[in-house]
Structures are given as structure tokens and as C-alpha cells.
Design an enzyme around this catalytic site. Structure first.
Site, PDB file in Angstrom:
ATOM      1  N   HIS A 120       0.870  -1.187   0.000  1.00  0.00           N
ATOM      2  CA  HIS A 120       0.000   0.000   0.000  1.00  0.00           C
ATOM      3  C   HIS A 120       0.906   1.237   0.000  1.00  0.00           C
ATOM      4  O   HIS A 120       2.005   1.196   0.556  1.00  0.00           O
ATOM      5  CB  HIS A 120      -0.837  -0.058   1.288  1.00  0.00           C
ATOM      6  CG  HIS A 120      -1.924   0.956   1.387  1.00  0.00           C
ATOM      7  ND1 HIS A 120      -1.709   2.267   1.747  1.00  0.00           N
ATOM      8  CD2 HIS A 120      -3.259   0.841   1.212  1.00  0.00           C
ATOM      9  CE1 HIS A 120      -2.862   2.916   1.789  1.00  0.00           C
ATOM     10  NE2 HIS A 120      -3.824   2.076   1.464  1.00  0.00           N
ATOM     11  N   ASP A 197       2.852  -4.460   8.169  1.00  0.00           N
ATOM     12  CA  ASP A 197       1.650  -3.646   8.031  1.00  0.00           C
ATOM     13  C   ASP A 197       0.453  -4.593   8.183  1.00  0.00           C
ATOM     14  O   ASP A 197       0.125  -5.352   7.281  1.00  0.00           O
ATOM     15  CB  ASP A 197       1.679  -2.975   6.649  1.00  0.00           C
ATOM     16  CG  ASP A 197       0.347  -2.325   6.288  1.00  0.00           C
ATOM     17  OD1 ASP A 197      -0.572  -2.344   7.120  1.00  0.00           O
ATOM     18  OD2 ASP A 197       0.253  -1.809   5.161  1.00  0.00           O
ATOM     19  N   GLN A 200      -4.821  -5.171   7.074  1.00  0.00           N
ATOM     20  CA  GLN A 200      -5.837  -6.106   6.559  1.00  0.00           C
ATOM     21  C   GLN A 200      -5.782  -7.445   7.279  1.00  0.00           C
ATOM     22  O   GLN A 200      -6.626  -8.310   7.039  1.00  0.00           O
ATOM     23  CB  GLN A 200      -5.646  -6.322   5.045  1.00  0.00           C
ATOM     24  CG  GLN A 200      -5.781  -5.060   4.226  1.00  0.00           C
ATOM     25  CD  GLN A 200      -7.196  -4.461   4.286  1.00  0.00           C
ATOM     26  OE1 GLN A 200      -8.157  -5.109   4.725  1.00  0.00           O
ATOM     27  NE2 GLN A 200      -7.323  -3.224   3.854  1.00  0.00           N
ATOM     28  N   LYS A 223     -10.654  -0.549  10.413  1.00  0.00           N
ATOM     29  CA  LYS A 223     -10.852  -1.772   9.619  1.00  0.00           C
ATOM     30  C   LYS A 223     -11.216  -2.950  10.524  1.00  0.00           C
ATOM     31  O   LYS A 223     -11.552  -4.028  10.070  1.00  0.00           O
ATOM     32  CB  LYS A 223      -9.592  -2.085   8.821  1.00  0.00           C
ATOM     33  CG  LYS A 223      -9.260  -0.954   7.835  1.00  0.00           C
ATOM     34  CD  LYS A 223      -8.119  -1.286   6.951  1.00  0.00           C
ATOM     35  CE  LYS A 223      -7.525  -0.064   6.301  1.00  0.00           C
ATOM     36  NZ  LYS A 223      -8.058   0.244   4.972  1.00  0.00           N
ATOM     37  N   CYS A 360      -4.689   2.419  -3.685  1.00  0.00           N
ATOM     38  CA  CYS A 360      -3.438   2.940  -3.092  1.00  0.00           C
ATOM     39  C   CYS A 360      -2.298   1.941  -3.265  1.00  0.00           C
ATOM     40  O   CYS A 360      -1.480   1.752  -2.355  1.00  0.00           O
ATOM     41  CB  CYS A 360      -3.610   3.289  -1.612  1.00  0.00           C
ATOM     42  SG  CYS A 360      -4.822   4.557  -1.314  1.00  0.00           S
TER      43      CYS A 360
HETATM   44  N1  PMP Z   1      -1.928  -0.695   4.602  1.00  0.00           N
HETATM   45  C1  PMP Z   1      -2.907  -1.429   4.083  1.00  0.00           C
HETATM   46  C2  PMP Z   1      -2.605  -2.836   3.633  1.00  0.00           C
HETATM   47  C3  PMP Z   1      -4.191  -0.902   3.967  1.00  0.00           C
HETATM   48  O1  PMP Z   1      -5.165  -1.642   3.442  1.00  0.00           O
HETATM   49  C4  PMP Z   1      -4.422   0.428   4.408  1.00  0.00           C
HETATM   50  C5  PMP Z   1      -5.809   1.043   4.273  1.00  0.00           C
HETATM   51  N2  PMP Z   1      -6.384   0.886   3.004  1.00  0.00           N
HETATM   52  C6  PMP Z   1      -3.367   1.141   4.958  1.00  0.00           C
HETATM   53  C7  PMP Z   1      -2.138   0.555   5.054  1.00  0.00           C
HETATM   54  C8  PMP Z   1      -3.559   2.534   5.477  1.00  0.00           C
HETATM   55  O2  PMP Z   1      -4.448   2.555   6.536  1.00  0.00           O
HETATM   56  P1  PMP Z   1      -5.020   3.937   7.109  1.00  0.00           P
HETATM   57  O3  PMP Z   1      -5.471   4.717   5.923  1.00  0.00           O
HETATM   58  O4  PMP Z   1      -6.119   3.531   8.014  1.00  0.00           O
HETATM   59  O5  PMP Z   1      -3.882   4.607   7.833  1.00  0.00           O
END
Ligand code: PMP
Length: 402
Positions: A120, A197, A200, A223, A360
Site C-alpha cells: 500500500h 503492516d 488487513q 478496519k 493505493c
Molecule cells: N496498509 C494497508 C494494507 C491498507 O489496506 C491500508 C488502508 N487501506 C493502509 C495501510 C492505510 O491505513 P489507514 O489509511 O487507516 O492509515
């Protein structure tokens, strides 16, 4: 494998946000159970007071709730101590904190950082920023044909110049699950640190940071059926203790004079300013909620739904699926010849909410040879009706576009 107990199967009714539609965008953000909404309302209502400073009982009670939530989070992810839990705004802030306060301090010109093709942007851009600042370089681990981070390739490419590895536990596009323990072993073999990270993963897998043997782990509460604006950075105690503060301000100090300020120990040192109190209370309620059901049961439930969706979508001509067969709760696809945004719009008209775009993860889109994908992602409240509605909606897409 544990499955959700029959008396909990009606849990869809716990979520006011899913009652009247087919919400298949839980990987973007999960809907909230009434228990979380109520906990937040109480935290802003009859329980409301600040934390850490008040001399009156209500503030002391709020402080107790706020700090016991830290203990709860620590237990939830298997941390050794609650002082290893730093409240942040979300995974993005957690990664930025580590990039600036650990890598920004430790990395020197010529050092290397290892990421993967499927990350991401939150797990790419903070590292690019620090690499630029200190003169470090970024290397990228390729994927296997079925969309997993290729750990054999990682092993072959890692060198003692690699000081930091940062990888997603579960891909937000492909749903592929990383063997974190093996990745950590490879990183540690050359003395590198590894950040996972867990955005998910935490909503759909039981996580034990000590068993995974990683050094840093981040996730966002929203999430995990909790509120936005709050998340968690876990780091090994000795790493946190050696890191300088992230931001300066109230609450993070030991003593302030104009000549010199000394800082509070971790985690307080990293939590400047009045914190997101109701966010922490909501996160605590969300953890209670998922623990009643159990992460193993949630994982089994989502895997079963993805398997059903996969089988049904494979039968629709012109649908191409991405990611491995055993993807966790997330299924990306394209309808050939139809832009994912059009797929999303037609599905929306049919009461089915999916995500369409680059998620993203632009480098991953480039790797897949597409500009965007459509993505259906499942949650605790998803059911067969959602899968059926998705399939009906995609048949309509095919009819409209011939
Ligand atoms: N890493 C992953 C794998 C994600 O799916 C996301 C959210 N789509 C993020 C990081 C970023 O999370 P946040 O926008 O809640 O900081």
C-alpha cells in the site's frame, strides 16, 4: 476449523450500516457494530472527561478505561507489555512514526530498505521520504505468479546493507497472506528490522506479534470494526525505548524548562497532546466484539465466502480474478472490456458496494498490467446474500456492455 456459532449468525443485525445493502468494501473500512457506536456515544456523553490530568473521579475513570484499553490491545496482538503499545491515528501514522523515529535515526547513506511489489502507498511513501533524507536505497521483492510476496526471492536478494524490511501481512488488493515468521527470520538473518503492516490482517486473522517475531506491527482500528482516527503501533520495548519522540507537546514530557526538556518514557513519549479518547474507547469495544466471535471463526467465515465468490465469478465469462486461491477476505477482479469504475457504478445501482480503483497500490497495478481493479471485500457481517447480489450485479454489467 471453528465456525461462527449458530446463535451469532444473526450478527448482521448488530450493524446498522449493513442492514439495507450489500456492503463489500470492508477492506476500505469496516461497518461498526452497535456496541462500538454505543461505547463511543457514552465516551462523549455521560463518561466524558479528559485523561491523565484530571483530579476528579470521572477523569480518573476515563484514564482507567483508556489505559486498560492499552492492556487489551497488548493482549489482543500478543505483546509482551502494554508499554509497547503506542496509540496513533492509524497504520499510516504508525509507519511514518517508525520511518522517522527509527529509520531516520538508524539508517545511513548507502543503507537499503526492502519493500514488496504489493505494498500500500502507506508502506512505500514514508520509506521513500526517509531514504531521500538519509541517502538510503529501496529494493522491491517481486511476487510469485499467484500474487504472494516471493520469500525465496527475498532470501536471495537480502544483504547486510538492508537495515529495514516493511511488508504487508495481508495484501489489500490480492488478499494474499504473508508468512510473517519466515520473512522475519530472513530479515533477522542479516540483522535487519522488520515492520509488518497488519491493516488487513488484524480484522481477519489471529495475530501474535511475538510468535511472528517481527519488530514493529501497525494497524488501524477502523478496519477492525472500530472508529476512524485511531490505530496502533506495536514495537519491541527496547526499540521504542531507544527512539526519539515523534512530536513535541503536552503529555509527552517529563520536565520542561526553557533550557532543556526531558521526555516521558515510552509509550507516553510518542503521544503528544490530548489523545483521541473516544477512539480508544471505541477500539476497546471493537476488540471485545470480535473476541466474542473469535478471529479463527471470522477467518473461516470470510474464507468460505471468498471461495464461494471465486467459484461463482469464475463461471462468468470475461471476469478475470487476481490473487491466490486462499486469499483472506479480499477478492480483486476485472470484467474484461469494462472499466472497474463502470462495474462499481452498475453494482451500486444494484445495491452492492465494492471498491474500484488502484487501491493505493499503483506499483501493484502496474505489475498486474491494469490501471485499476474492482475489489469485493468481506467482513464479519457478510453473507451468501452478498455474494449472490454481487454475481447478479456482474451479470447485469455483462448484459449492459454486451
Ligand atoms: N496498509 C494497508 C494494507 C491498507 O489496506 C491500508 C488502508 N487501506 C493502509 C495501510 C492505510 O491505513 P489507514 O489509511 O487507516 O492509515
Amino acid at each position: 476449523m471453528t465456525v461462527i456459532a449458530p446463535e451469532r449468525l444473526s450478527l448482521r443485525a448488530d450493524f446498522p450500516g449493513v442492514l439495507d445493502w450489500h456492503y463489500l468494501d470492508s477492506a476500505a473500512t469496516a461497518q461498526k457494530p452497535q456496541a462500538v457506536i454505543d461505547a463511543i456515544a457514552r465516551a462523549y456523553g455521560p463518561d466524558y472527561a479528559t485523561v491523565h490530568r484530571g483530579v476528579y473521579a470521572r477523569s480518573a475513570n476515563m484514564t482507567l478505561a483508556y489505559e486498560s484499553a492499552r492492556r487489551k490491545v497488548a493482549d489482543f496482538i500478543g505483546a509482551k507489555s502494554d508499554s509497547e503499545i503506542v496509540y496513533v491515528r492509524g497504520a499510516t501514522e504508525g509507519i511514518n512514526l517508525v520511518a522517522q523515529c527509527w529509520a531516520g535515526e538508524q539508517l545511513k547513506a548507502g543503507d537499503r530498505i526492502l519493500l514488496s511489489t504489493l505494498e500500500h502507498h502507506s508502506n512505500i511513501v514514508p520509506w521513500q521520504m526517509v531514504a531521500e533524507k538519509v541517502g538510503a536505497h529501496i529494493d522491491v521483492i517481486p511476487l510469485t505468479d499467484d500474487g504472494r510476496i516471493d520469500l525465496d526471492a527475498m532470501r536471495a536478494m537480502i544483504t547486510p546493507r538492508h537495515r529495514m524490511v516493511a511488508l504487508a501481512h495481508v495484501s489489500n488488493v490480492l488478499g494474499s497472506v504473508l508468512d510473517c515468521r519466515r520473512a522475519a527470520d530472513i530479515a533477522h538473518m542479516v540483522g535487519a528490522r522488520i515492520l509488518i503492516d497488519g491493516c488487513q490482517a488484524v480484522p481477519r486473522l489471529a495475530v501474535d506479534v511475538q510468535a511472528l517475531d517481527c519488530d514493529f506491527y501497525v494497524f488501524s482500528a477502523h478496519k477492525l470494526y472500530g472508529p476512524t482516527g485511531i490505530g496502533v503501533l506495536w514495537a519491541r520495548g527496547e526499540l521504542l525505548d531507544a527512539m526519539p519522540p515523534y512530536q513535541g507537546g503536552g503529555s509527552m514530557i517529563d520536565k520542561v524548562t526553557f533550557e532543556k526538556t526531558t521526555y516521558a518514557p515510552a509509550p507516553t513519549r510518542f503521544e503528544a497532546g490530548t489523545p483521541h479518547i473516544s477512539g480508544v474507547i471505541g477500539l476497546s469495544a471493537a476488540i471485545d466484539y470480535v473476541q466474542v466471535i473469535g478471529l479463527d471463526a471470522i477467518h473461516a467465515h470470510e474464507c468460505a465466502l471468498v471461495a464461494k465468490a471465486r467459484a461463482a465469478l469464475e463461471n462468468i465469462n470475461s471476469v478475470r480474478l487476481f490473487g491466490p486461491d486462499d486469499s483472506a477476505g479480499i477478492l480483486s477482479f476485472e470484467v474484461q472490456g469494462v472499466h472497474p469504475h463502470d462495474v462499481g457504478t452498475i453494482l451500486d445501482e444494484a445495491g452492492v458496494a465494492i471498491r474500484a480503483g488502484h487501491h493505493c497500490a499503483q506499483p501493484l497495478m502496474r505489475h498486474l498490467g491494469v490501471e485499476a481493479t474492482a475489489r469485493a471485500s468481506f467482513g464479519i457481517y457478510s453473507d451468501q446474500g452478498d455474494v449472490d447480489a454481487l454475481v447478479r450485479g456482474l451479470e447485469r454489467v455483462r448484459k449492459i456492455f454486451g
